[in-house]
Design a protein around this motif. Structure first.
Motif: not given
Length: 394
Positions: A183-193
């Protein structure tokens, strides 16, 4: 440092490799020190707090580990410590999945060396096979509810709190031993601005949420901290019970986690969504401890604790992590459930921005979890790291 001294301190790349369980306090120290030796020179590695790492491998301080049959091992080439690994049998996993699978974790070598990795994996496989396991999977440190996954993409940025790092040589070395992706697991980076920008799709969903009098979100009640943690982990267990690799939290694990995270959980970092008065979902965001401890080499003494308190309490962090979120299954695939989940996430993000946070990592998310991928995509958050669980028949 003279060239003679460097030659004495550099591990030899020749000679037989021995892998043995920890027997002495010196062995234990060597096991704990390996990541700092292996990755300390890497610009994008962040040293975890040493006292926390020590507690993690102590069954008296880690209730999840106390229930597992386990072994911690170090590899030596001559007198040089060159790697480490753990092998363990998680009864909660076996009870849930009934798949005769044991696990490995804490796979670290001081330098790229396929022979060391091969010796470590052979030792873990032999230990699990001798105890009746038919399959091995990992890495887990020590379960899917703790640090897990091998970093296979995204080495050019530092990990956030409670996420692993490593080197690119591990994956091909495992694959050469017939390990395959489970299984792969992902990380996302949310830019709040700056200033804070609410995506148009989120704004419209939030308007629909506000128009439904049966929907609401609230912050954590700090006067009932333990009850709130029990509540969200109950939601989490229900939300994730059908997901790949799921292992429920034990009651003692919940108490342990509540105590461990209490210094980091702020009132406006935990938001609970209610549908017709029933707690339906939650979003938890934590300040990125790795940012606050940067440069301390994992040590709080003699003066590191002063810097940590100042960074967390006075300066705050620019980065944070969303490590836990979930919605009860009865509300999955419903519009009201989606609106409430979006509202809890948006409330958490807005509150963090007000504290000075500008980036929030959403991690980790199973590659098969389309609902969460779709939610994150609304924030135009790039996927910037991939972690992989490997498996192999024994």
């Amino acid at each position: 440092m003279s060239s003679d001294t460097q030659a004495r301190t550099r591990p030899s790349l020749a000679g037989p490799i021995s892998v043995r369980p920890l027997e002495t306090a010196a062995d234990r120290k060597a096991f704990l020190d390996i990541p700092y030796t292996a990755y300390g020179h890497l610009a994008d590695w962040r040293a975890p707090l040493r006292f926390e790492r020590e507690a993690q491998i102590n069954p008296a301080k880690n209730p999840a580990l106390a229930r597992m049959e386990h072994v911690l091992m170090v590899a030596r080439r001559g007198s040089d410590v060159v790697g480490r690994i753990a092998a363990f049998i998680n009864p909660a996993h076996l009870e849930t999945h009934k798949d005769a699978t044991g696990h490995f974790g804490f796979l670290d070598t001081v330098a790229p060396d396929d022979d060391v990795i091969g010796a470590l994996m052979q030792a873990a496989e032999d230990w699990l096979r001798s105890r009746g396991m038919k399959r091995i999977a990992g890495p887990f440190n020590f379960s899917v509810n703790e640090e897990c996954g091998l970093l296979v993409d995204g080495f050019d940025s530092p990990p956030v709190m409670m996420m692993p790092h490593g080197r690119p040589d591990y994956a091909p070395a495992l694959e050469a031993r017939q390990y395959a992706k489970a299984m792969d697991m992902y990380a996302y980076m949310c830019q709040l601005g700056e200033p804070y920008r609410v995506p148009e799709k989120i704004r419209k969903l939030k308007e629909a949420f506000d128009q439904d009098p049966g929907l609401e979100v609230r912050m954590m009640n700090p006067q009932d901290y333990k009850g709130e943690i029990d509540l969200i982990l109950g939601i989490f267990d229900d939300a994730w019970s059908r997901n790949w690799g799921f292992v429920p939290f034990g009651k003692d694990e919940i108490t342990h986690m509540a105590n461990e995270l209490k210094p980091l959980i702020r009132r406006d970092g935990l938001w609970i969504g209610l549908i017709d008065g029933e707690p339906a979902c939650f979003t938890l965001v934590l300040p990125n401890l790795n940012e606050a401890t940067e440069g301390l080499d994992g040590r709080l003494l003699p003066f590191g604790w002063v810097q940590l308190v100042r960074r967390l309490k006075l300066q705050g962090t620019r980065t944070a992590r969303l490590p836990l979120a979930g919605m009860r299954q009865k509300f999955h695939k419903t519009r009201r459930g989606m609106l409430t989940m979006v509202a809890s996430c948006e409330a958490a993000f807005a509150a963090q921005h007000a504290r000075g946070v500008r980036e929030v990592e959403a991690s980790w998310i199973l590659e098969t979890n389309r609902d969460l991928h779709n939610l994150v995509s609304i924030y135009d958050a790039p996927r910037y790291k991939t972690y992989r669980i490997y498996g192999k028949a024994l």
